[in-house]
Design a protein around this motif. Sequence first.
Motif, PDB file in Angstrom:
ATOM      1  N   SER A   1      47.776  65.798 158.159  1.00  0.00           N
ATOM      2  CA  SER A   1      47.997  64.450 158.629  1.00  0.00           C
ATOM      3  C   SER A   1      48.805  63.643 157.098  1.00  0.00           C
ATOM      4  O   SER A   1      49.513  62.841 157.305  1.00  0.00           O
ATOM      5  CB  SER A   1      47.243  63.570 159.180  1.00  0.00           C
ATOM      6  OG  SER A   1      46.019  63.532 158.471  1.00  0.00           O
ATOM      7  N   SER A   2      48.174  64.142 156.110  1.00  0.00           N
ATOM      8  CA  SER A   2      48.596  63.635 154.866  1.00  0.00           C
ATOM      9  C   SER A   2      48.169  64.521 153.391  1.00  0.00           C
ATOM     10  O   SER A   2      47.778  65.310 153.678  1.00  0.00           O
ATOM     11  CB  SER A   2      47.628  62.219 154.562  1.00  0.00           C
ATOM     12  OG  SER A   2      46.327  62.580 154.476  1.00  0.00           O
ATOM     13  N   ARG A   3      49.063  64.073 152.489  1.00  0.00           N
ATOM     14  CA  ARG A   3      48.744  64.894 151.209  1.00  0.00           C
ATOM     15  C   ARG A   3      47.309  64.827 150.775  1.00  0.00           C
ATOM     16  O   ARG A   3      46.765  66.022 150.326  1.00  0.00           O
ATOM     17  CB  ARG A   3      49.570  64.179 150.097  1.00  0.00           C
ATOM     18  CG  ARG A   3      50.946  64.603 150.116  1.00  0.00           C
ATOM     19  CD  ARG A   3      51.807  63.575 149.070  1.00  0.00           C
ATOM     20  NE  ARG A   3      53.202  63.995 149.238  1.00  0.00           N
ATOM     21  CZ  ARG A   3      54.095  63.141 148.655  1.00  0.00           C
ATOM     22  NH1 ARG A   3      53.618  61.898 147.929  1.00  0.00           N
ATOM     23  NH2 ARG A   3      55.325  63.312 148.756  1.00  0.00           N
TER      24      ARG A   3
END
Length: 129
Positions: free
Chosen positions: A25-27
């Motif tokens: 969902s994210s870095r």
Amino acid sequence: MIVSMAIDNETLERFDRAIKKKGYSSRSEAMRELIRDFIGSGEWEFGDGESIAVITLLYGKDMKKHELMRIQHRYREISTMLHTHIDPVNCLEVYVIKAKGDRIEELLRDFRSLHGVKVVKFVRSACEL
Ligand code: NI
């Protein structure tokens, strides 16, 4: 805790594509998993006896070959090495080394400290021989 880091554009773009493909969902989520994997990779768990390790080294055209050669000659425990030209600017080398864990860790540190090295991978194939 917020941590910032420097990275080149091309690598960041490739990282973004990879994490999207893998469904992160994210870095930050991807980086946390990478860090946990890195810490737990087992590299720090050599026993007192000899181990056999396979090391792969990917480097680019800015590698200073004489520095690499100096390292290769410093580790007489390296039993096999193989060089492959993977494209016009990158080379892949594979090393098999039979040595005490601290010597293998020392070699990994030496490889990582070389200018031009892009990826160092390591597999412990057998230990306590
Ligand atoms: Ni080459």
